[in-house]
Enzyme design. Sequence first.
Site: not given
Ligand code: AMP
Ligand code: ZN
Length: 115
Positions: A4, A85, A98
């Site tokens: 993850c 989400n 998150h």
């Molecule tokens: P969600 O669509 O609510 O699952 O949001 C996931 C968020 O994680 C998105 O806004 C991505 O841009 C962000 N994200 C994915 N990988 C990373 C990462 N390695 N570092 C920071 N943000 C990330």
């Molecule tokens: Zn995790």
Amino acid sequence: MSDCIFCQIAKGEVPARVVYEDDEVVAFEDINPQVPVHVLVIPRQHYNDIGDDVPEALLGHLLAVAARVAQEKGVAETGYRLLTNIGEDGRQTVGHLHMHVLGGAKMPIRMGPAD
Ligand code: AMP
Ligand code: ZN
């Protein structure tokens, strides 16, 4: 969960621009910001989403840290949006709970289904 990405960020195994951390949570800049202030607040422990038997004290702490991040990012006065989400319809793309902290721009009014 070893595969993850957010667990790896929480452990410091994957770099992130961390803006706040304590024993329970980490807050870091979203890699693909949608608005000028876009920070993610996560629990260090893996939970799939907000419905994954998350202790209520931890949920409260996530919200309190989100508000603190908004204050420190300078958007508490102008306003901001907190968003989490869940699942496919919620368009969750990372399966580790998150909270998005979104600010620095006027958010869309509409919250209904996508066209
Ligand atoms: P969600 O669509 O609510 O699952 O949001 C996931 C968020 O994680 C998105 O806004 C991505 O841009 C962000 N994200 C994915 N990988 C990373 C990462 N390695 N570092 C920071 N943000 C990330
Ligand atoms: Zn995790």
